[in-house]
Design a protein around this motif. Sequence first.
Motif, PDB file in Angstrom:
ATOM      1  N   LEU A  17      -5.848  -0.358  -8.026  1.00 29.58           N
ATOM      2  CA  LEU A  17      -6.105  -1.666  -7.437  1.00 29.58           C
ATOM      3  C   LEU A  17      -7.202  -2.321  -8.276  1.00 29.58           C
ATOM      4  CD1 LEU A  17      -6.152  -0.703  -3.656  1.00 29.58           C
ATOM      5  CD2 LEU A  17      -4.430  -2.102  -4.794  1.00 29.58           C
TER       6      LEU A  17
ATOM      7  N   VAL B 290      -2.206   4.970  -8.426  1.00 23.55           N
ATOM      8  CA  VAL B 290      -2.146   3.532  -8.175  1.00 23.55           C
ATOM      9  C   VAL B 290      -3.517   2.945  -8.492  1.00 23.55           C
ATOM     10  CG1 VAL B 290      -1.890   1.759  -6.397  1.00 23.55           C
ATOM     11  CG2 VAL B 290      -0.374   3.747  -6.387  1.00 23.55           C
TER      12      VAL B 290
ATOM     13  N   GLN C 125      -0.561   1.200   1.039  1.00 25.74           N
ATOM     14  CA  GLN C 125      -1.928   0.737   0.842  1.00 25.74           C
ATOM     15  C   GLN C 125      -2.008  -0.433  -0.129  1.00 25.74           C
ATOM     16  OE1 GLN C 125      -1.143   4.022   1.288  1.00 25.74           O
ATOM     17  NE2 GLN C 125      -2.985   5.275   1.467  1.00 25.74           N
ATOM     18  N   LYS C 126      -1.337  -0.311  -1.260  1.00 22.39           N
ATOM     19  CA  LYS C 126      -1.399  -1.379  -2.266  1.00 22.39           C
ATOM     20  C   LYS C 126      -0.901  -2.694  -1.679  1.00 22.39           C
ATOM     21  CE  LYS C 126       1.941  -1.681  -5.177  1.00 22.39           C
ATOM     22  NZ  LYS C 126       2.908  -1.395  -6.268  1.00 22.39           N
ATOM     23  N   GLU C 127       0.270  -2.665  -1.042  1.00 20.22           N
ATOM     24  CA  GLU C 127       0.845  -3.886  -0.481  1.00 20.22           C
ATOM     25  C   GLU C 127      -0.033  -4.465   0.626  1.00 20.22           C
ATOM     26  OE1 GLU C 127       3.988  -1.504  -2.429  1.00 20.22           O
ATOM     27  OE2 GLU C 127       2.411  -1.042  -0.969  1.00 20.22           O
TER      28      GLU C 127
END
Length: 269
Positions: free
Chosen positions: A213, A211, A183-185
């Motif tokens: 964002l 994480v 998800q982050k990438e």
Amino acid sequence: MAKVLSLADGIAELVHDGDVVALEGFTHLIPVAAGHEIIRQGRKDLTLVRMTPDIVYDQMIGAGCARKLIFSWGGNPGVGSLHRFRDAVQHSWPVPLEIEEHSHAGMANRYVAGASGLPFAVLRGYTGTDLAKQTDTIKPITCPFTGEQLTAVPALNPDVTIVHAQRADRAGNVQLWGIAGVQKEAVLAAKRSLVTVEEIVDELEPKPGAVILPNWAVTAVAEVPFGARPSYAAGYYERDNGAYQAWDAIGKDREEFGKWLAGIVGVKA
């Protein structure tokens, strides 16, 4: 700062016909509600991207939203095939579907390259497979230092990435924990991003392994309780296994799928 929008306004503003759209989530936090809103708003000609397309992509393909799928595995997890996906590939129903298949490692590295501002990624992951014969975006490359034969794959930079997370604060900072997948990438690689969350809070409480964002990396946030169902959201609700089992019969039959599309999503088949 990320904007706080309704789900309907977020999809209307950020997802356009013809876009490359990634809805990422690995076993949990799958942005199902956002996928349904894309169907409701009648988006067409999309290139859908996801490492593990499951039933929400089956639904979007069956609704005629997609012209192409870029993926590394597709199925109804724990149940079997995606029948709307199969029907589109084999019989062009409701519209023809082009496919571009990669490995999990290839897809993950493509997102990382996109997030890093690089044109391609290099990996060993395709050695011994015949995927390169089937997929034009897998190319051999020779290491300039060792002479080793490796594989290059192009960066993925979706027009818009949509993910689901547990929380955001009112400034648009997002907190996600549990199995994070890519998800982050995928968000960092995208031109625009929408994060649906279980709740918007005044302050994000620290969470082990979470994480974050930051709001500068996110275009918009929408509060959508239960926005990942029937997948699960760690700390909020469990996976609805019955929904995945029930989808097999619905997706298998065009008439039953049409009833689902009209009655559940609210559009005609």
